[in-house]
Enzyme design. Sequence first.
Site, mmCIF file in Angstrom:
data_model
loop_
_atom_site.group_PDB
_atom_site.id
_atom_site.type_symbol
_atom_site.label_atom_id
_atom_site.label_comp_id
_atom_site.label_asym_id
_atom_site.label_seq_id
_atom_site.Cartn_x
_atom_site.Cartn_y
_atom_site.Cartn_z
ATOM 1 N N HIS A 36 -4.275 -12.908 26.709
ATOM 2 C CA HIS A 36 -4.005 -11.602 27.308
ATOM 3 C C HIS A 36 -2.517 -11.274 27.317
ATOM 4 O O HIS A 36 -2.120 -10.128 27.110
ATOM 5 C CB HIS A 36 -4.551 -11.592 28.742
ATOM 6 C CG HIS A 36 -4.373 -10.307 29.474
ATOM 7 N ND1 HIS A 36 -5.161 -9.198 29.247
ATOM 8 C CD2 HIS A 36 -3.496 -9.942 30.445
ATOM 9 C CE1 HIS A 36 -4.779 -8.221 30.038
ATOM 10 N NE2 HIS A 36 -3.772 -8.641 30.780
ATOM 11 N N TYR A 39 -0.642 -12.853 23.041
ATOM 12 C CA TYR A 39 -1.081 -12.361 21.723
ATOM 13 C C TYR A 39 -1.012 -13.473 20.667
ATOM 14 O O TYR A 39 -0.699 -13.225 19.511
ATOM 15 C CB TYR A 39 -0.238 -11.163 21.286
ATOM 16 C CG TYR A 39 -0.354 -9.960 22.179
ATOM 17 C CD1 TYR A 39 -1.200 -8.911 21.861
ATOM 18 C CD2 TYR A 39 0.374 -9.868 23.370
ATOM 19 C CE1 TYR A 39 -1.318 -7.806 22.685
ATOM 20 C CE2 TYR A 39 0.256 -8.770 24.208
ATOM 21 C CZ TYR A 39 -0.587 -7.742 23.848
ATOM 22 O OH TYR A 39 -0.705 -6.645 24.670
ATOM 23 N N SER A 83 -6.445 -1.668 28.836
ATOM 24 C CA SER A 83 -7.850 -1.747 29.248
ATOM 25 C C SER A 83 -7.986 -2.641 30.465
ATOM 26 O O SER A 83 -7.106 -3.443 30.766
ATOM 27 C CB SER A 83 -8.716 -2.303 28.114
ATOM 28 O OG SER A 83 -8.446 -3.681 27.907
ATOM 29 N N HIS A 84 -9.106 -2.474 31.132
ATOM 30 C CA HIS A 84 -9.492 -3.377 32.216
ATOM 31 C C HIS A 84 -10.978 -3.678 32.050
ATOM 32 O O HIS A 84 -11.797 -3.402 32.925
ATOM 33 C CB HIS A 84 -9.186 -2.751 33.573
ATOM 34 C CG HIS A 84 -8.063 -3.436 34.293
ATOM 35 N ND1 HIS A 84 -7.920 -3.422 35.648
ATOM 36 C CD2 HIS A 84 -7.031 -4.185 33.840
ATOM 37 C CE1 HIS A 84 -6.844 -4.113 36.003
ATOM 38 N NE2 HIS A 84 -6.293 -4.582 34.913
ATOM 39 N N ASN A 85 -11.319 -4.258 30.909
ATOM 40 C CA ASN A 85 -12.718 -4.475 30.558
ATOM 41 C C ASN A 85 -13.396 -5.518 31.443
ATOM 42 O O ASN A 85 -14.427 -5.248 32.060
ATOM 43 C CB ASN A 85 -12.826 -4.904 29.091
ATOM 44 C CG ASN A 85 -12.262 -3.865 28.146
ATOM 45 O OD1 ASN A 85 -12.201 -2.688 28.482
ATOM 46 N ND2 ASN A 85 -11.850 -4.285 26.971
ATOM 47 N N ARG A 105 2.216 2.369 35.867
ATOM 48 C CA ARG A 105 3.425 1.568 36.103
ATOM 49 C C ARG A 105 4.107 1.182 34.789
ATOM 50 O O ARG A 105 5.336 1.058 34.740
ATOM 51 C CB ARG A 105 3.085 0.332 36.942
ATOM 52 C CG ARG A 105 2.721 0.674 38.379
ATOM 53 C CD ARG A 105 2.687 -0.562 39.259
ATOM 54 N NE ARG A 105 1.707 -1.531 38.798
ATOM 55 C CZ ARG A 105 0.402 -1.477 39.063
ATOM 56 N NH1 ARG A 105 -0.084 -0.460 39.780
ATOM 57 N NH2 ARG A 105 -0.408 -2.411 38.623
ATOM 58 N N ASP A 106 3.331 0.993 33.721
ATOM 59 C CA ASP A 106 3.948 0.743 32.416
ATOM 60 C C ASP A 106 4.804 1.930 31.985
ATOM 61 O O ASP A 106 5.879 1.763 31.406
ATOM 62 C CB ASP A 106 2.870 0.481 31.356
ATOM 63 C CG ASP A 106 2.288 -0.917 31.454
ATOM 64 O OD1 ASP A 106 2.991 -1.817 31.947
ATOM 65 O OD2 ASP A 106 1.134 -1.112 31.035
ATOM 66 N N GLU A 294 -1.984 -11.337 40.908
ATOM 67 C CA GLU A 294 -1.860 -10.069 40.189
ATOM 68 C C GLU A 294 -2.118 -8.882 41.110
ATOM 69 O O GLU A 294 -2.645 -7.851 40.684
ATOM 70 C CB GLU A 294 -2.805 -10.060 38.984
ATOM 71 C CG GLU A 294 -2.436 -11.110 37.950
ATOM 72 C CD GLU A 294 -3.350 -11.119 36.737
ATOM 73 O OE1 GLU A 294 -4.095 -10.139 36.543
ATOM 74 O OE2 GLU A 294 -3.314 -12.114 35.986
ATOM 75 N N ASP A 470 -2.460 1.551 19.609
ATOM 76 C CA ASP A 470 -3.788 1.056 19.267
ATOM 77 C C ASP A 470 -4.301 0.102 20.334
ATOM 78 O O ASP A 470 -3.525 -0.537 21.039
ATOM 79 C CB ASP A 470 -3.760 0.334 17.921
ATOM 80 C CG ASP A 470 -2.986 -0.980 18.008
ATOM 81 O OD1 ASP A 470 -1.750 -0.925 18.153
ATOM 82 O OD2 ASP A 470 -3.610 -2.047 17.962
ATOM 83 N N SER A 510 -7.602 -7.036 23.041
ATOM 84 C CA SER A 510 -8.530 -7.563 24.043
ATOM 85 C C SER A 510 -9.617 -8.357 23.322
ATOM 86 O O SER A 510 -10.511 -7.784 22.715
ATOM 87 C CB SER A 510 -9.150 -6.419 24.853
ATOM 88 O OG SER A 510 -10.125 -6.899 25.756
#
Length: 709
Positions: A36, A39, A83-85, A105-106, A294, A470, A510
């Site tokens: 996460h 990468y 995402s928050h899958n 926030r990003d 988190e 993307d 993800s």
Amino acid sequence: MGLNLLPIEMDDIRKRLDREPNEIEWRVIDAVWSEHCSYKSSKIFLKSFSIDSPNVIMGIKDWQDAGAVDIGDGWAIVIKVESHNHPSAIDPFNGAATGVGGIIRDIISKGAKPIALMDMIRVGNLKIRKNVWLLKNIIAGIAAYGNSIGVPVVGGELSFDDTYNDNPLVDVAAIGIVRKDKIKPSIVDKAGLKLVLAGLTGIDGLGGASFASRKLSGEDEIGAVQIADPFAGKIILDVTLEIADKVEAIKDLGGGGLAVAVTEMANGLGAIVDIEKIPLRVKNMDPADVIISETQERMLYAVEEKNVEEVCKAFEEYEYPCSVIGEITSEPIIKFRYFGKDLVSLPTNALLEPPKFLWPIKNVRKNVEEKNVDLSLESTIYTVLSHPDLVSKEWVYSQFDYEVNTSTVVKPGDANGAVVSLPNGKLLAIKADGNPDLCSEDAYECGKGIVAEAYRNLATVGARGMVAVDHLQFGDPKKPEVYYTFVEAIRGIGEATRFFNIPIVGGKVSFYNENSQGKPIKPTPLIVMAGLVQGKLLKNRVEDSSYVVLLGYTRKELGGSLLSKIFKVPSQAPKVRLQEDLLSSEVVIDAINEEKITFAKDISRGGLAASLFNIIVHGYGVEISTKSILSDTDNVVENLFSESSGRFVILTNEPEWIVEKSRSKGIVASIIGKVNKKTSILTIDNTDYDLKTIVNNYFNFLEEVIGNG
């Protein structure tokens, strides 16, 4: 310890440190090296997205929290998709809400003011009650956060497939605006800066980064889901923009908590963090939990010592916690101390350079034997046009305050792309596109296709794509067939963005989107593209007696189409011919600027029939002749439901102008019919098809299924 590290990774860090990490250090390494955050299975491929462009201020090479592009007049837009899958599969309300909060926030971490959100939601079959519950709460979570914080949701996607029954996908994109000389980095370049933390730290979201880096295993993972607090998020937003000039760097506390945020912000330098100075929501928290928590609505700032008091005073006015928790050091070591005792002492570079993985691949591209389509036209029309993917999403949009801040120019659902106004007077169009059915057939063509579709969608409002982000969503990368589709999708996306000269300035990967039995989702890459309206803006309107013009060539390419999905029609996937997408888009933009058209719709999901249906739901009828369709097949069903790229349906009172303009660009166009006042009637080759029931389903399906669910 419940670590998600591979044995080879554990051996690697032991060799680098020449010792055994302690238990807390293992948890830090597990977070920072998680898929996460690191990468590690994808970064080598993502570098192929880099395009040198004079407009890019902060791009994929910079690898920061969001990308930034110059839009002229001293302004820049900042763009990000996330995402928050996994969290949304366990706790859909908080999972979706915190996804919105995180991406906002990003955006503000660049010093930018968020001006628009988009949500892209994919859930399973709505005949299963759990999926209705998931979708209802996902929408409620997005609405609760976006509406409370005052950022409009201006558009998105909503689709349904059995592949998402246990693993919904919840993507959120955000756009911000900032003076280009005011953009803030998320990393530092000098020692001596104080680390200032705003917000309380609690026990929610523990192990979230590791949780997002493995397949779902059950609802016992509820503790990994963060809790949303939009009102605290609003304070973070307002104060961060207020103090941006007083700080050197800004970092959102997302996946991995302070462990990741401090390490990434240090950027090869070091840092010392005193855990006892961190404001806590829960008394007597385990110091290790404090490091990797988190908890949402927290930001980390790197601040010159002379500005610390002013920064914290801004938060104190809202009675919001703010504390100096450490500093950036010249020694490249990340240290977390507790009352003077080192609990963590790890080299920065070791944390920032995890082992990279290239997993085996297995070619799963399908060779399909073409067969003639032998389907009843009437039943095919009714079945395809009734599919949930094609219904109005108005019930969803009605949950969102899409006009807050009064910058929304084109409302959700009114066009193929959202449009917002910018401070420099320009109009920005935004669109997100994915096509998991095509990707499951041919990930390479799908990668090209979703870029081309986003480009076409922007053209329908008069905009030309200029920047993209993307989101690549796949199953377990260690499975060769999954990794193959991932690599092929990247190859296609990269080829298309280079062709259109559209830089990808950021994104997200993800993996591990699988159910508890280990079955992966369909490959679901997503493109979010933005571009400036080139002259005039087209707001779609339908007028009686307008001519229906089909722009582009139709091919017998049904693979990955909605028709193929419903009726299991074996067919090759469409070959995406990027030159045709570019030229047909230019025709549409030119026609808009010359005021020659009143309506434009790209042909994609559901083919030509779905685009014609999009006219009919405005309260009109449409009559067409399939003999006028320029195509490589005489089969009426194939012509109506092919999803060949590079095509548009447009309405005009000057059809010959469109045909001639297309010819001059090297694109075919044909006049295939007219609009009439026969409400809800689609006339094909002199045969009427009454779509009143389908139109009613279009407007009421979601409210009946979800609103009353």
